[in-house]
Design a protein around this motif. Sequence first.
Motif, mmCIF file in Angstrom:
data_model
loop_
_atom_site.group_PDB
_atom_site.id
_atom_site.type_symbol
_atom_site.label_atom_id
_atom_site.label_comp_id
_atom_site.label_asym_id
_atom_site.label_seq_id
_atom_site.Cartn_x
_atom_site.Cartn_y
_atom_site.Cartn_z
ATOM 1 N N GLU A 24 0.841 -1.206 0.000
ATOM 2 C CA GLU A 24 0.000 0.000 0.000
ATOM 3 C C GLU A 24 0.873 1.252 0.000
ATOM 4 O O GLU A 24 0.605 2.225 -0.716
ATOM 5 C CB GLU A 24 -0.936 0.003 1.223
ATOM 6 C CG GLU A 24 -2.044 -1.033 1.187
ATOM 7 C CD GLU A 24 -3.160 -0.673 0.204
ATOM 8 O OE1 GLU A 24 -3.126 0.418 -0.397
ATOM 9 O OE2 GLU A 24 -4.062 -1.505 0.030
ATOM 10 N N GLN A 58 -6.676 -12.393 6.693
ATOM 11 C CA GLN A 58 -7.983 -12.550 7.342
ATOM 12 C C GLN A 58 -8.358 -14.033 7.475
ATOM 13 O O GLN A 58 -8.885 -14.455 8.511
ATOM 14 C CB GLN A 58 -9.047 -11.776 6.550
ATOM 15 C CG GLN A 58 -10.039 -11.048 7.465
ATOM 16 C CD GLN A 58 -10.963 -10.082 6.732
ATOM 17 O OE1 GLN A 58 -10.617 -9.536 5.696
ATOM 18 N NE2 GLN A 58 -12.147 -9.867 7.285
ATOM 19 N N ARG B 47 -18.892 -17.819 4.883
ATOM 20 C CA ARG B 47 -18.085 -16.612 5.050
ATOM 21 C C ARG B 47 -16.787 -16.675 4.266
ATOM 22 O O ARG B 47 -16.419 -15.729 3.575
ATOM 23 C CB ARG B 47 -17.781 -16.405 6.531
ATOM 24 C CG ARG B 47 -16.996 -15.170 6.708
ATOM 25 C CD ARG B 47 -16.848 -14.704 8.110
ATOM 26 N NE ARG B 47 -16.224 -13.402 8.037
ATOM 27 C CZ ARG B 47 -15.628 -12.796 9.004
ATOM 28 N NH1 ARG B 47 -15.606 -13.352 10.185
ATOM 29 N NH2 ARG B 47 -15.081 -11.631 8.826
ATOM 30 N N LEU C 55 -17.017 -3.156 -0.015
ATOM 31 C CA LEU C 55 -17.461 -3.391 1.366
ATOM 32 C C LEU C 55 -18.941 -3.056 1.531
ATOM 33 O O LEU C 55 -19.691 -3.805 2.163
ATOM 34 C CB LEU C 55 -16.638 -2.551 2.353
ATOM 35 C CG LEU C 55 -17.114 -2.684 3.807
ATOM 36 C CD1 LEU C 55 -16.781 -4.072 4.364
ATOM 37 C CD2 LEU C 55 -16.510 -1.612 4.698
ATOM 38 N N LEU C 73 -20.248 6.649 3.952
ATOM 39 C CA LEU C 73 -18.846 6.629 3.515
ATOM 40 C C LEU C 73 -18.762 6.432 2.005
ATOM 41 O O LEU C 73 -17.964 7.092 1.315
ATOM 42 C CB LEU C 73 -18.112 5.480 4.232
ATOM 43 C CG LEU C 73 -16.722 5.094 3.710
ATOM 44 C CD1 LEU C 73 -15.736 6.257 3.849
ATOM 45 C CD2 LEU C 73 -16.193 3.854 4.460
ATOM 46 N N ASP D 51 -14.635 -6.779 8.984
ATOM 47 C CA ASP D 51 -14.532 -6.307 7.602
ATOM 48 C C ASP D 51 -14.344 -4.784 7.540
ATOM 49 O O ASP D 51 -13.603 -4.283 6.689
ATOM 50 C CB ASP D 51 -15.771 -6.732 6.797
ATOM 51 C CG ASP D 51 -15.805 -8.241 6.576
ATOM 52 O OD1 ASP D 51 -14.786 -8.910 6.827
ATOM 53 O OD2 ASP D 51 -16.856 -8.757 6.151
ATOM 54 N N VAL D 52 -15.011 -4.075 8.433
ATOM 55 C CA VAL D 52 -14.855 -2.622 8.456
ATOM 56 C C VAL D 52 -13.452 -2.247 8.944
ATOM 57 O O VAL D 52 -12.815 -1.336 8.400
ATOM 58 C CB VAL D 52 -15.954 -1.968 9.327
ATOM 59 C CG1 VAL D 52 -15.675 -0.490 9.536
ATOM 60 C CG2 VAL D 52 -17.329 -2.168 8.674
ATOM 61 N N ALA D 54 -10.772 -4.046 8.546
ATOM 62 C CA ALA D 54 -9.833 -4.384 7.468
ATOM 63 C C ALA D 54 -9.777 -3.266 6.431
ATOM 64 O O ALA D 54 -8.689 -2.858 5.999
ATOM 65 C CB ALA D 54 -10.241 -5.711 6.811
ATOM 66 N N LEU D 55 -10.932 -2.761 6.043
ATOM 67 C CA LEU D 55 -10.948 -1.666 5.056
ATOM 68 C C LEU D 55 -10.306 -0.402 5.626
ATOM 69 O O LEU D 55 -9.506 0.253 4.962
ATOM 70 C CB LEU D 55 -12.383 -1.355 4.606
ATOM 71 C CG LEU D 55 -12.468 -0.170 3.639
ATOM 72 C CD1 LEU D 55 -11.879 -0.517 2.281
ATOM 73 C CD2 LEU D 55 -13.899 0.325 3.483
ATOM 74 N N GLN D 58 -6.613 -0.665 5.667
ATOM 75 C CA GLN D 58 -6.030 -0.568 4.328
ATOM 76 C C GLN D 58 -6.033 0.891 3.837
ATOM 77 O O GLN D 58 -5.045 1.347 3.230
ATOM 78 C CB GLN D 58 -6.786 -1.494 3.362
ATOM 79 C CG GLN D 58 -5.868 -2.237 2.398
ATOM 80 C CD GLN D 58 -6.562 -3.322 1.578
ATOM 81 O OE1 GLN D 58 -7.552 -3.892 1.995
ATOM 82 N NE2 GLN D 58 -6.013 -3.613 0.398
ATOM 83 N N LEU D 59 -7.089 1.605 4.108
ATOM 84 C CA LEU D 59 -7.143 3.024 3.713
ATOM 85 C C LEU D 59 -6.108 3.848 4.472
ATOM 86 O O LEU D 59 -5.480 4.754 3.921
ATOM 87 C CB LEU D 59 -8.552 3.590 3.930
ATOM 88 C CG LEU D 59 -9.651 3.026 3.015
ATOM 89 C CD1 LEU D 59 -11.026 3.594 3.410
ATOM 90 C CD2 LEU D 59 -9.389 3.332 1.545
ATOM 91 N N ALA D 70 -13.826 6.838 6.962
ATOM 92 C CA ALA D 70 -13.807 5.400 7.257
ATOM 93 C C ALA D 70 -13.722 5.169 8.765
ATOM 94 O O ALA D 70 -14.364 4.255 9.297
ATOM 95 C CB ALA D 70 -12.632 4.735 6.548
#
Lengths: 114, 114, 114, 114
Positions: A24, A58, B47, C55, C73, D51-52, D54-55, D58-59, D70
């Motif tokens: 990233e 994950q 999942r 997402l 978002l 999941d939130v 993880a995003l 990454q951001l 986010a």
Amino acid sequence: MTALIAQRMQECLDACLRCLKACETCASACLTEPEIDMLRECIRLDRDCADVCALTAQLLMRGSELYAHAARLCAEACARCAEECEQHGRHHQHCQVCAEACRACEAACRAVAA
Amino acid sequence: MTALIAQRMQECLDACLRCLKACETCASACLTEPEIDMLRECIRLDRDCADVCALTAQLLMRGSELYAHAARLCAEACARCAEECEQHGRHHQHCQVCAEACRACEAACRAVAA
Amino acid sequence: MTALIAQRMQECLDACLRCLKACETCASACLTEPEIDMLRECIRLDRDCADVCALTAQLLMRGSELYAHAARLCAEACARCAEECEQHGRHHQHCQVCAEACRACEAACRAVAA
Amino acid sequence: MTALIAQRMQECLDACLRCLKACETCASACLTEPEIDMLRECIRLDRDCADVCALTAQLLMRGSELYAHAARLCAEACARCAEECEQHGRHHQHCQVCAEACRACEAACRAVAA
């Protein structure tokens, strides 16, 4: 699960998170470089590698039975990204850092995929 | 890229998105079923399969060179999820729908991975 | 859940998936354009928007109670990506397509976030 | 960017990764508990929160301008997951660990979202 496998999974998880961050960082830095024209492949592969590392991490965290299959994909993504970044490592510190993180992650993934 | 490969990639993308939705729907529905005790594996595999389908779809959308490797992982995820859902398909409509989406996605993934 | 809300969620899901695909396509195409120097922001914002759309779509598919927060978002991500893509739409078809998908997704997200 | 903001972003990134791991671990553990019937909400919220996180991570890694937006979503996801896990923390160690990671991540996200 043996202690050795558990240790390898932990090492692989750590390597995936480090590689995700390096990819990233490298992609974002490449997007600001004057010679972006030379870094197209790098940006593209950084992104793929980051996303594959994120999923593999994950799956490892949740103890998914798919982890070895994911690690095989991840090793492939890391190898391609490393090969590209290594070509730019002399000129760009972020590519050098990324190449090293990718090679370490590739090795850790191959160890759990075996 | 030949027209045949492009068509197979498009079919695989569509199948991944349908499977992703079926897995998310199935997992959420399983979490509300009275007999949740029987559905543990189903929730777990739904999942994993959803997350692998999401990544595979995204790689296909961007034309990543990793798509065939991702499709191999995805076929594996779909096969495992389908096998579990098929055992509950007689009792739960969402498992039946999910099993069918997984089998279709598995086939589409094997076609592009070949 | 009222029928109106369910319909809006379905429309938002469809818009997120279309926007995800348009952003991935646009980013990959930008990375091959001769004038990549002008498209740095576009590549960057495409990627953020794609990941946020992915997402949001997944949360909508699973009926997560967080969907309205995610849509907020997502509307923000879409608005920023659209604004950038619109500046390149005259020169690049993929930017034009992406800008339209982003505006449609922004509107659909605002409708469910309300 | 001031040094204070950079430090808060780093702390938020670390907190997101810890919370992601705690949520994945908790969800997988809940799926094996005899009293799974009591843990439906926990599994559901663990997954959304993971999941939130993880995003958001990454951001943050890529220095996205969307990070504050986010983080707002992530704080919401963490708060809901923490509230549920806290109810099971006396009986399940993984819920206790997860509740603490969620509260720490919620605080770190609020600090960067401000």
